[in-house]
Design a protein around this motif. Structure first.
Motif: not given
Length: 65
Positions: A2, A6, A22-23, A26, A30, A60
């Motif tokens: 990661l 983010r 958020r990832h 995707t 997370i 996760q």
């Protein structure tokens, strides 16, 4: 892996701020950060930090002991 920064959604809930990370690939949530505004270093803020870490690890898929 990661990226260190983010995108987060931030919600103000009374005296608390809750952020959901958020990832980037995707869009799945997370990580969670919970803070009591203006109260750094207090026992409740440490608890909220630890709670956010626990929730984030579970999201996760990491083992929490």
């Amino acid at each position: 892996h990661l990226p260190p920064r983010r995108e987060h959604e931030t919600y103000e809930l009374g005296k608390f701020t809750v952020r959901f990370g958020r990832h980037p690939g995707t869009g799945q949530i997370i990580e969670v950060f919970i803070d009591q505004r203006g109260k750094a270093g207090t026992e409740i803020n440490q608890f909220l930090h630890d709670l956010g870490v626990l929730i984030s690890k579970k999201l996760q898929g990491k083992v929490v002991g």
